[in-house]
Design an enzyme around this catalytic site. Structure first.
Site, PDB file in Angstrom:
ATOM      1  N   HIS A 110      92.838 -18.543  13.275  1.00  0.00           N
ATOM      2  CA  HIS A 110      92.726 -19.965  13.599  1.00  0.00           C
ATOM      3  C   HIS A 110      93.328 -20.299  14.964  1.00  0.00           C
ATOM      4  O   HIS A 110      93.072 -21.390  15.501  1.00  0.00           O
ATOM      5  CB  HIS A 110      93.424 -20.815  12.538  1.00  0.00           C
ATOM      6  CG  HIS A 110      92.821 -20.723  11.186  1.00  0.00           C
ATOM      7  ND1 HIS A 110      91.468 -20.870  10.957  1.00  0.00           N
ATOM      8  CD2 HIS A 110      93.377 -20.470   9.957  1.00  0.00           C
ATOM      9  CE1 HIS A 110      91.224 -20.736   9.667  1.00  0.00           C
ATOM     10  NE2 HIS A 110      92.364 -20.479   9.035  1.00  0.00           N
ATOM     11  N   ASP A 127      87.612 -14.210   5.632  1.00  0.00           N
ATOM     12  CA  ASP A 127      88.658 -15.111   5.158  1.00  0.00           C
ATOM     13  C   ASP A 127      87.993 -16.382   4.629  1.00  0.00           C
ATOM     14  O   ASP A 127      86.923 -16.777   5.100  1.00  0.00           O
ATOM     15  CB  ASP A 127      89.602 -15.437   6.315  1.00  0.00           C
ATOM     16  CG  ASP A 127      90.806 -16.257   5.909  1.00  0.00           C
ATOM     17  OD1 ASP A 127      91.887 -15.662   5.721  1.00  0.00           O
ATOM     18  OD2 ASP A 127      90.674 -17.489   5.788  1.00  0.00           O
TER      19      ASP A 127
END
Length: 388
Positions: free
Chosen positions: A157, A193
């Site tokens: 991220h 993910d």
């Protein structure tokens, strides 16, 4: 320092290519605190608070199952190392790195929702980044085809200019930059993910040197630190248009839904792109029992995905495959799902561990329709995928 793989009860005649694991005990020193789930908030009326989901225990179990479980004989271990600040500038801006250094000097800081930089955290983030680059270098130098960066904090991220979602430095992105600098022409990242790999996508959004593929829960944007939605129309820009492939999947897609998405979308796209290296970005938070996701993958699903990715690496990349650890927050089941993923990557012919708790029902019907719709959209919109 390299160490020999531990013995196992698996028959001696089974010989597989070793997976080179990069790990450092110092990565346990990132203390993410406690509160209501990942908020750090203590309301004052709860007797027992949650540990932050991205805590050291989850990774302790991952290390333990790989060292002591039946997969252990097929692994060889290497000590990770911290990244140098100058290495981080290949992916991140100087201003962002300086802001992290200054935040570390100030002490405990919440950089964005749920993302805490506490004393010791910056050194651990450097270890995660450096260990992942070392794993990639092990492949680039020809010392191995298969390497796994077992790291925390996660990184996918983290964008070039901001932290997000428990992530400070984009470990996978830095490894990809290292490979590009070494002359690798085409790289695919495949992120499973449960959350959109927005940071990795952002870092390569305007280039066709990297095909970024993300299969994730359809969660959308979650605030200023995560403005990207992960929708199918976030395709890249400029020369990178068509080279960011998002596959947002309905909650509860499960093993069958993920298998279908790989068969219909991921495998054909990778075949068209013909990468020289594959980076497999893994998170066990897509499992059926994870507190941070709702995708219902079981050990068997992870095992099949691992094998599919290994097959793609063998077909297109001369077997060159880097695995990078991201999420996975169920303290025990994440470790089991990791073991299963590695079994698939190593082409273990039969499961080495039984699933201790699988059994939650999945509903893949809507997922199959979503995947078909994404495929039609890609064929109509992305030139190099018109024939998949």
């Amino acid at each position: 320092m390299d160490t020999d793989p531990l013995p196992s009860s698996q028959p001696a005649e089974l010989e597989l290519e070793l997976l080179h694991v990069f790990w450092h005990e110092g990565m346990l020193d990132h203390n993410t605190g406690s509160g209501v789930f990942d908020t750090g908030f203590d309301p004052g009326f709860l007797e027992v608070l949650d540990k932050h989901p991205e805590n050291a225990d989850r990774v302790r179990n991952m290390v333990s199952i790989l060292r002591k479980g039946p997969i252990s004989r097929f692994l060889t271990w290497h000590s990770g190392r911290p990244a140098h600040a100058s290495e981080l500038l290949s992916f991140h801006s100087p201003e962002y790195i300086e802001s992290l250094i200054q935040a570390n000097v100030r002490g405990s800081t919440e950089l964005c929702a749920g993302t805490f930089l506490n004393p010791g955290s910056w050194g651990v983030a450097l270890l995660a980044a450096g260990s992942t680059m070392s794993a990639m270098d092990h492949i680039l130098s020809g010392r191995a085809n298969l390497a796994y960066s077992l790291v925390r904090p996660p990184g996918h991220h983290a964008q070039p200019t901001r932290a997000d979602g428990y992530c400070f430095l984009n470990n996978a992105g830095l490894a990809v930059k290292l490979a590009l600098k070494a002359g690798v022409k085409r790289i695919v990242t495949i992120d499973i993910d449960v959350h959109y790999g927005n940071g990795t996508a952002e870092g390569f959004y305007d280039t066709n040197d990297v095909l970024t593929v993300s299969l994730h829960m359809n969660h959308g944007s979650w605030g200023p630190s995560h403005p990207q939605s992960g929708s199918i129309d976030e395709l890249g820009e400029g020369s990178g248009y068509g080279y960011n492939l998002n596959i947002p999947l309905p909650n509860g897609s499960g093993d069958e839904g993920y298998q279908y998405a790989f068969d219909e979308l991921v495998v054909p796209a990778v075949r068209q792109y013909k990468p020289e290296i594959i980076v497999f970005i893994i998170g066990q938070d897509s499992s059926m029992f994870d507190p941070n996701g709702r995708q219902c993958l079981t050990m068997d699903g992870y095992r099949k995905i691992g094998k599919l990715v290994r097959d793609m690496a063998d077909e297109h990349s001369n077997g060159r495959l880097l695995i990078v650890q991201e999420g996975g927050y169920h303290i025990t089941y994440s470790a089991y799902c990791l073991h299963a993923t590695i079994e698939g990557v190593l082409n273990v012919p039969e499961p080495l561990l039984e699933d201790p708790i699988a059994g939650y029902p999945e509903d893949s019907g809507i997922t199959l329709k979503v995947v078909d719709a994404i495929k039609r959209y890609w064929k109509e919109t992305i030139p190099f995928l018109k024939d998949i």
